[in-house]
Design a protein around this motif. Structure first.
Motif, short mmCIF file in Angstrom:
data_model
loop_
_atom_site.label_atom_id
_atom_site.label_comp_id
_atom_site.label_asym_id
_atom_site.label_seq_id
_atom_site.Cartn_x
_atom_site.Cartn_y
_atom_site.Cartn_z
N VAL A 41 0.84 -1.20 0.00
CA VAL A 41 0.00 0.00 0.00
C VAL A 41 0.87 1.25 0.00
CG1 VAL A 41 -1.77 1.29 1.25
CG2 VAL A 41 -1.90 -1.21 1.14
N LYS A 42 1.93 1.21 0.78
CA LYS A 42 2.84 2.36 0.85
C LYS A 42 3.42 2.69 -0.52
CE LYS A 42 7.24 3.76 2.97
NZ LYS A 42 8.32 3.35 3.92
N LYS A 43 3.89 1.68 -1.24
CA LYS A 43 4.45 1.90 -2.57
C LYS A 43 3.42 2.48 -3.52
CE LYS A 43 7.95 -1.74 -2.21
NZ LYS A 43 8.36 -3.09 -2.69
N ALA A 44 2.18 2.01 -3.40
CA ALA A 44 1.13 2.50 -4.30
C ALA A 44 0.82 3.97 -4.06
CB ALA A 44 -0.14 1.66 -4.11
N ILE A 45 0.72 4.36 -2.80
CA ILE A 45 0.35 5.76 -2.55
C ILE A 45 1.55 6.71 -2.63
CG2 ILE A 45 -1.68 5.09 -1.24
CD1 ILE A 45 -0.31 5.75 1.31
N GLN A 46 2.74 6.15 -2.72
CA GLN A 46 3.90 6.98 -3.08
C GLN A 46 3.85 7.35 -4.56
OE1 GLN A 46 7.06 4.45 -1.62
NE2 GLN A 46 7.39 5.73 0.20
N LYS A 47 3.23 6.48 -5.37
CA LYS A 47 3.07 6.75 -6.79
C LYS A 47 1.82 7.60 -7.06
CE LYS A 47 5.29 2.47 -8.39
NZ LYS A 47 5.09 1.19 -9.12
N ILE A 48 0.76 7.32 -6.32
CA ILE A 48 -0.51 8.03 -6.51
C ILE A 48 -0.91 8.59 -5.15
CG2 ILE A 48 -2.91 7.85 -7.27
CD1 ILE A 48 -2.03 5.35 -8.85
N PRO A 49 -0.55 9.83 -4.85
CA PRO A 49 -0.79 10.39 -3.52
C PRO A 49 -2.29 10.42 -3.15
CG PRO A 49 0.74 11.75 -4.77
CD PRO A 49 0.17 10.76 -5.74
N VAL A 50 -2.54 10.24 -1.87
CA VAL A 50 -3.91 10.30 -1.35
C VAL A 50 -3.96 11.32 -0.21
CG1 VAL A 50 -4.35 7.89 -2.00
CG2 VAL A 50 -3.56 8.41 0.31
N TYR A 51 -5.13 11.86 0.01
CA TYR A 51 -5.31 12.85 1.07
C TYR A 51 -6.26 12.37 2.17
CZ TYR A 51 -9.95 14.02 -0.71
OH TYR A 51 -11.27 13.95 -1.09
N GLN A 52 -6.87 11.19 1.96
CA GLN A 52 -7.83 10.65 2.92
C GLN A 52 -7.89 9.13 2.78
OE1 GLN A 52 -12.37 11.73 4.40
NE2 GLN A 52 -11.97 11.75 2.21
N HIS A 53 -8.30 8.47 3.86
CA HIS A 53 -8.45 7.02 3.87
C HIS A 53 -9.83 6.68 4.40
CE1 HIS A 53 -7.83 2.83 4.34
NE2 HIS A 53 -7.27 2.81 5.53
N VAL A 54 -10.58 5.87 3.65
CA VAL A 54 -11.93 5.48 4.08
C VAL A 54 -12.03 3.96 4.11
CG1 VAL A 54 -12.85 5.57 1.71
CG2 VAL A 54 -14.41 5.80 3.66
N LEU A 55 -12.75 3.45 5.09
CA LEU A 55 -12.99 2.02 5.22
C LEU A 55 -14.41 1.68 4.80
CD1 LEU A 55 -11.40 1.19 8.70
CD2 LEU A 55 -10.39 0.83 6.44
N THR A 56 -14.57 0.63 3.98
CA THR A 56 -15.91 0.12 3.72
C THR A 56 -16.48 -0.53 4.98
OG1 THR A 56 -15.04 -2.00 2.89
CG2 THR A 56 -15.49 -0.25 1.26
N HIS A 57 -15.60 -1.14 5.77
CA HIS A 57 -15.98 -1.74 7.05
C HIS A 57 -14.70 -2.12 7.78
CE1 HIS A 57 -15.48 -5.12 4.33
NE2 HIS A 57 -15.54 -5.99 5.33
N ALA A 58 -14.83 -2.32 9.09
CA ALA A 58 -13.64 -2.50 9.93
C ALA A 58 -13.35 -3.96 10.23
CB ALA A 58 -13.80 -1.72 11.23
N HIS A 59 -13.24 -4.78 9.18
CA HIS A 59 -12.77 -6.15 9.35
C HIS A 59 -11.26 -6.20 9.13
CE1 HIS A 59 -16.89 -8.34 8.65
NE2 HIS A 59 -16.83 -7.70 9.80
N ALA A 60 -10.65 -7.28 9.60
CA ALA A 60 -9.19 -7.36 9.64
C ALA A 60 -8.54 -7.29 8.26
CB ALA A 60 -8.77 -8.66 10.33
N ASP A 61 -9.24 -7.74 7.22
CA ASP A 61 -8.67 -7.73 5.88
C ASP A 61 -8.99 -6.44 5.12
OD1 ASP A 61 -11.32 -8.53 5.94
OD2 ASP A 61 -11.15 -9.92 4.27
N HIS A 62 -9.49 -5.44 5.86
CA HIS A 62 -9.79 -4.13 5.27
C HIS A 62 -9.15 -2.98 6.05
CE1 HIS A 62 -12.82 -5.50 2.26
NE2 HIS A 62 -12.79 -6.55 3.07
N GLN A 63 -8.85 -3.20 7.33
CA GLN A 63 -8.22 -2.14 8.13
C GLN A 63 -6.82 -2.51 8.59
OE1 GLN A 63 -7.47 -4.24 11.17
NE2 GLN A 63 -7.80 -2.29 12.20
N GLY A 64 -6.28 -3.58 8.01
CA GLY A 64 -5.05 -4.16 8.54
C GLY A 64 -3.88 -3.22 8.72
N CYS A 65 -3.61 -2.37 7.72
CA CYS A 65 -2.49 -1.44 7.88
C CYS A 65 -2.96 0.01 7.89
CB CYS A 65 -1.42 -1.66 6.81
SG CYS A 65 -1.89 -1.28 5.12
N SER A 66 -4.23 0.23 8.19
CA SER A 66 -4.78 1.59 8.20
C SER A 66 -4.06 2.50 9.20
CB SER A 66 -6.28 1.56 8.51
OG SER A 66 -7.00 0.92 7.49
#
Length: 227
Positions: A41-66
């Motif tokens: 995820v880090k490598k991806a957002i170093q290429k495509i910057p983001v200004y916010q992070h949203v979760l569809t839901h707080a399960h372990a395979d969706h918030q793991g490195c949030s």
């Protein structure tokens, strides 16, 4: 691991065969995979910057490195108000039907990330850039999906999967009952999404689907009559 889906929409495939995905939509990171997904995820957002992070839901395979992503890149975390407690505590399996089951315990121990403070919340019909927030409960009590009307692009989360989670074979499926708080409500959410007639569907699990010949609507109709 980074694939352009549509204008300003990118899929980040976090596991082989698209078995866990997150997305960047118009400068917003949607979900974050499991704890060990951080470097990808880090490598991806170093290429495509983001200004916010949203979760569809707080399960372990969706918030793991949030928590790591939000802390390291100094971006705010957003979710539905009823997902805030699990998002902030990191106790993400508590809405499973059997949170003490061994698989749930393993997810909590090895996949889930630390909790992180939620700075913003979203509800039905709020906008995240050009994406409308849709409340789609069932898989989790306050699951959300995101829909961009201009091109019919739907960020599904886990209301359905596009793979068999055991074999990784591609195909539309309901999320497993063991991880779904209320499958009947989840099917009602699927019916709500089917009414949108989405053209492109992005899943938490499985490859992106071009919804040709109304394949998704046919799947939902079948689920509605057989459940």
């Amino acid at each position: 691991m980074l694939h352009k889906v549509a204008a300003e929409v990118f899929q980040i495939s976090l596991m082989p065969r698209n078995s866990i995905n997150c997305y960047i939509i118009e400068g917003v990171l949607v979900d974050s995979g499991i704890r060990s997904s951080y470097n990808t995820v880090k490598k991806a957002i170093q290429k495509i910057p983001v200004y916010q992070h949203v979760l569809t839901h707080a399960h372990a395979d969706h918030q793991g490195c949030s928590d790591q992503i939000c802390a390291d890149f100094e971006i705010p975390l957003c979710c539905h108000p009823s997902e805030v407690l699990r998002t902030e505590t990191g106790m993400v399996t508590q809405d499973y039907p059997r949170p003490q089951y061994w698989i749930a315990k393993l997810q909590q121990k090895y996949w889930a990330g630390q909790g992180h403070k939620v700075e913003n919340t979203v509800v039905e019909n709020d906008m995240i850039e050009n994406f409308r927030v849709l409340e789609t409960p069932g898989h989790s009590a306050a699951h959300i999906s995101l829909f961009r009307e201009i091109d019919g692009l739907l960020i599904m989360g886990d209301v359905a999967t596009n793979m068999n989670l055991l074999t990784t074979a591609t195909g539309l499926r309901l999320p497993p009952n063991i991880f779904t708080s209320d499958q009947e409500r989840n099917i009602q959410s699927l019916q709500k999404l089917a009414e949108l007639n989405p053209a492109i569907i992005c899943f938490g699990h499985g490859p992106v689907m071009q919804n040709r010949n109304r394949k998704f609507e046919q799947f939902v109709a079948k689920c509605s009559t057989t459940f």
